[in-house]
Design an enzyme around this catalytic site. Structure first.
Site, mmCIF file in Angstrom:
data_model
loop_
_atom_site.group_PDB
_atom_site.id
_atom_site.type_symbol
_atom_site.label_atom_id
_atom_site.label_comp_id
_atom_site.label_asym_id
_atom_site.label_seq_id
_atom_site.Cartn_x
_atom_site.Cartn_y
_atom_site.Cartn_z
ATOM 1 N N LEU A 170 -1.550 -2.703 -6.986
ATOM 2 C CA LEU A 170 -0.703 -1.704 -6.023
ATOM 3 C C LEU A 170 -0.353 -2.433 -4.845
ATOM 4 C CD1 LEU A 170 -2.667 1.549 -6.637
ATOM 5 C CD2 LEU A 170 -0.881 0.722 -7.938
ATOM 6 N N CYS A 171 -0.242 -3.769 -4.968
ATOM 7 C CA CYS A 171 -0.051 -4.317 -3.389
ATOM 8 C C CYS A 171 1.640 -4.789 -3.402
ATOM 9 C CB CYS A 171 -0.831 -5.616 -3.218
ATOM 10 S SG CYS A 171 -0.401 -6.656 -1.741
ATOM 11 N N GLY A 172 2.223 -5.013 -2.159
ATOM 12 C CA GLY A 172 3.846 -5.354 -2.234
ATOM 13 C C GLY A 172 3.636 -7.095 -2.819
ATOM 14 N N THR A 179 2.085 -7.848 -5.338
ATOM 15 C CA THR A 179 1.507 -7.905 -6.885
ATOM 16 C C THR A 179 2.568 -8.434 -7.677
ATOM 17 O OG1 THR A 179 0.443 -5.736 -6.641
ATOM 18 C CG2 THR A 179 0.938 -6.468 -8.969
#
Length: 195
Positions: free
Chosen positions: A70-72, A74
């Site tokens: 759920l990371c920028g 990803t």
């Protein structure tokens, strides 16, 4: 006669937890009488429940990346897959290590990680089970890496360690460095061409 190196290796293995050590693959002599642990002494639980033993890839350069769903960053999974497709036939090994350490961005379990990495991004390289990558409870590999490169520890998701054929860290790349960045590709090429 007591083999002091073997005793030291076993003592270190006990102190580092789950990691396994082999005197033939986990040590290199940097000076007479002094041995250094290499990455080949560690293993991870795999996402599918099996083990990923780094010793199985001894002599091959490895890119080890802490990931999150759920990371920028990803979308870097796509770039990692491109690297894998390009360099795996030449001998590169790549391992993703999902972690919830930064911003709680890997909150799910194995099926959630599988959905993101495999279904969404088409990843075909090995993925470990979720692991801690920083602090005193970090996976033994990451504690070793912090000792090996204290100024290049993960500060966020998608930090990249490149290991040379000798099992030591040759380069580290911050999260913001895209996997297909020329600096990473050049470092991988150098690691692959090293004897």
């Amino acid at each position: 006669m007591i083999d002091r190196r073997r005793i030291l290796t076993l003592t270190l293995a006990a102190g580092l937890g789950r990691a396994t050590f082999s005197p033939t693959s986990a040590e290199t002599s940097s000076a007479p009488g002094i041995s250094r642990i290499t990455a080949y002494g560690f293993s991870f639980a795999a996402l599918d429940g099996k083990d990923i033993r780094l010793s199985d890839f001894a002599g091959r350069p490895m890119l080890i990346v802490n990931t999150a769903s759920l990371c920028g960053y990803t979308p870097q999974y796509a770039g990692l897959q491109q690297l894998w497709t390009e360099f795996q036939p030449q001998g590169l090994m790549m391992i993703a290590v999902p972690s919830n350490d930064f911003g709680g961005q890997e909150p799910g379990g194995a099926s959630d990680i599988d959905q993101t990495a495999h279904a969404q991004y088409g990843v075909t390289f090995p993925i470990t089970a979720k692991a801690v990558v920083r602090g005193p409870n970090a996976h033994p590999f990451y504690r070793w890496a912090a000792a090996e490169r204290p100024k290049a520890v993960p500060a966020w998701n998608f930090h990249k360690y490149l290991l040379g054929r000798d099992g030591h860290i040759t380069d580290a790349f911050a999260s913001a460095v895209e996997p297909t960045d020329t600096r990473i590709k050049t470092a991988i090429g150098r690691a692959l061409s090293a004897a």
